[in-house]
Design an enzyme around this catalytic site. Structure first.
Site, PDB file in Angstrom:
ATOM      1  N   ARG A 208      -6.714   6.355  -5.844  1.00  0.00           N
ATOM      2  CA  ARG A 208      -6.872   7.507  -6.117  1.00  0.00           C
ATOM      3  C   ARG A 208      -7.734   8.096  -7.070  1.00  0.00           C
ATOM      4  O   ARG A 208      -8.043   9.316  -7.639  1.00  0.00           O
ATOM      5  CB  ARG A 208      -5.929   7.971  -5.281  1.00  0.00           C
ATOM      6  CG  ARG A 208      -5.108   8.117  -3.418  1.00  0.00           C
ATOM      7  CD  ARG A 208      -3.588   7.602  -3.567  1.00  0.00           C
ATOM      8  NE  ARG A 208      -2.897   8.694  -3.802  1.00  0.00           N
ATOM      9  CZ  ARG A 208      -1.758   8.887  -3.770  1.00  0.00           C
ATOM     10  NH1 ARG A 208      -0.816   7.903  -3.314  1.00  0.00           N
ATOM     11  NH2 ARG A 208      -1.102   9.965  -3.973  1.00  0.00           N
TER      12      ARG A 208
ATOM     13  N   ILE B 243       0.765  -1.076   0.005  1.00  0.00           N
ATOM     14  CA  ILE B 243       0.196   0.080  -0.087  1.00  0.00           C
ATOM     15  C   ILE B 243       0.864   1.507  -0.106  1.00  0.00           C
ATOM     16  O   ILE B 243       2.420   1.332   0.011  1.00  0.00           O
ATOM     17  CB  ILE B 243      -1.174  -0.113   1.309  1.00  0.00           C
ATOM     18  CG1 ILE B 243      -0.306  -0.531   2.148  1.00  0.00           C
ATOM     19  CG2 ILE B 243      -1.879  -1.211   1.007  1.00  0.00           C
ATOM     20  CD1 ILE B 243      -1.439   0.217   4.015  1.00  0.00           C
ATOM     21  N   ASP B 244       0.675   2.573  -0.382  1.00  0.00           N
ATOM     22  CA  ASP B 244       0.978   3.911  -0.700  1.00  0.00           C
ATOM     23  C   ASP B 244       1.850   4.460   0.639  1.00  0.00           C
ATOM     24  O   ASP B 244       1.113   3.266   1.690  1.00  0.00           O
ATOM     25  CB  ASP B 244       0.288   4.337  -1.762  1.00  0.00           C
ATOM     26  CG  ASP B 244      -0.328   4.553  -2.501  1.00  0.00           C
ATOM     27  OD1 ASP B 244       0.199   3.275  -3.431  1.00  0.00           O
ATOM     28  OD2 ASP B 244      -0.993   5.733  -3.428  1.00  0.00           O
ATOM     29  N   LYS B 245       2.955   5.182   0.934  1.00  0.00           N
ATOM     30  CA  LYS B 245       3.405   5.656   1.404  1.00  0.00           C
ATOM     31  C   LYS B 245       2.731   5.964   2.977  1.00  0.00           C
ATOM     32  O   LYS B 245       2.470   5.818   4.190  1.00  0.00           O
ATOM     33  CB  LYS B 245       4.776   6.151   1.228  1.00  0.00           C
ATOM     34  CG  LYS B 245       4.910   6.935   2.805  1.00  0.00           C
ATOM     35  CD  LYS B 245       6.415   7.705   2.259  1.00  0.00           C
ATOM     36  CE  LYS B 245       6.534   8.657   2.744  1.00  0.00           C
ATOM     37  NZ  LYS B 245       7.977   9.968   2.493  1.00  0.00           N
TER      38      LYS B 245
ATOM     39  N   THR C 125      -0.361   5.822   3.084  1.00  0.00           N
ATOM     40  CA  THR C 125      -2.041   5.772   2.754  1.00  0.00           C
ATOM     41  C   THR C 125      -1.980   4.241   4.652  1.00  0.00           C
ATOM     42  O   THR C 125      -0.748   4.347   4.501  1.00  0.00           O
ATOM     43  CB  THR C 125      -2.244   4.249   1.990  1.00  0.00           C
ATOM     44  OG1 THR C 125      -2.637   4.996   1.238  1.00  0.00           O
ATOM     45  CG2 THR C 125      -3.523   3.845   2.220  1.00  0.00           C
TER      46      THR C 125
END
Length: 309
Positions: free
Chosen positions: A237, A133-135, A137
């Site tokens: 997103r 998962i994104d940094k 998030t």
């Protein structure tokens, strides 16, 4: 090595970025290193015009392994056994080491916590990592301790049988209040660091499906529950932004509503309002269906309280 032909007459760095999925900055660096040939001759200038149909070759250097080191970094563990571990990642933490983030990552913390007992399928750079998962998030992530667990989890991600639910705070009120966003995603032509919705008939990118449901709305912003059929880079997103309701705080895909900017500044909220709230899968060793949930992090809960006032 990557080879092919130029698809359209344009400047060299742009043409190669489109043909190889490398960033234009990476292409420029490779040209400077003498690693690019066009028409059998070494390329010297990123801005040189190239003709459609011209053959090219890009010589990629061998990757340098970036072996992660164990670091005593606190972890929030939702579940753990000898086969896998489920962690609740805070926003701001990168999942695995890469250029610019060589330590302080989730992998560094896991190596310490698990005493190095992580799946080796992804090598020394990403031990145990099945998905990311994104940094910025927050939320749940499952990590494999054994190769067999890794293979079992990877198969479920590949066939989209993993259950994933995200909570997001978006700008405005989506209409309809619930629905499905079925839109192909791929690298943006304008900015290779960003993802974008592509035409349905595009030959690049990947099919992506997000089911959303509005659980609460405050006029200027809404809380969404997003269930993913696919797990593409920046999927929630980009999909939310594509229907005109970008996530609050998202620095890449949205612009916060003017009325909410004082609240975001007051709270110091400068990340996409997105949380991986639940994760369900078949345990690769026991065959049982397991499900985990993570409470909304404090920063998102505070943001909702402020908006709702």
């Amino acid at each position: 090595m990557i080879g092919g032909v130029i698809s359209a007459s344009t400047r060299l760095d742009k043409a190669l970025a489109e043909a190889t999925d490398l960033s234009r900055e990476r292409i420029k660096g490779l040209i400077a290193d003498g690693a690019v040939e066009v028409g059998g001759k070494r390329a010297n200038s990123p801005s040189a015009r190239v003709a459609e149909g011209a053959p090219f070759t890009v010589h990629l250097p061998a990757p340098t392994p970036l072996e992660a080191e164990p670091q005593d970094i606190p972890l929030v563990v939702a579940y753990e056994d000898e086969h896998l571990i489920v962690v609740d990642k805070p926003a701001g933490v990168v999942v695995h080491p890469a250029a610019g983030n060589r330590d302080g990552t989730l992998v560094n913390a896991l190596l310490h916590h698990c005493a190095g007992q992580l799946s080796g399928i992804n090598g020394v750079e990403r031990p145990g990592i099945v998905h990311r998962i994104d940094k910025d998030t927050s939320g749940l992530l499952v990590v494999a301790k054994t190769d067999s667990a890794h293979e079992g989890l990877a198969k479920q991600f590949a066939d989209h049988s993993i259950s994933r639910r995200y909570v997001a705070i978006c700008a405005g009120q989506p209409k309809p209040a619930q629905g499905t966003i079925d839109a192909r995603l791929g690298r943006s032509d304008r900015d290779r660091k960003k993802m974008a919705v592509l035409p349905p008939d595009a030959t690049r990118g990947k099919h992506a499906i997000t089911h959303y449901r509005t659980t609460d709305s405050f006029g200027v912003a809404s809380i969404l529950e997003c269930r993913l059929e696919t797990g593409r880079t920046h999927q929630v997103r980009v999909h939310c932004a594509s229907i005109g309701h970008p996530l609050l705080g998202d620095p890449q895909y949205g612009r916060d509503p003017k009325a909410l900017r004082p609240i975001l500044e007051k709270l110091g909220f400068h990340r996409q309002a997105l949380h991986a709230a639940s994760l369900g899968f078949i345990h690769p060793a026991t065959g049982e269906r397991v499900h985990f949930q993570a409470d909304l992090p404090r920063d998102m809960a505070e943001l909702i309280d402020e908006i709702a006032r």
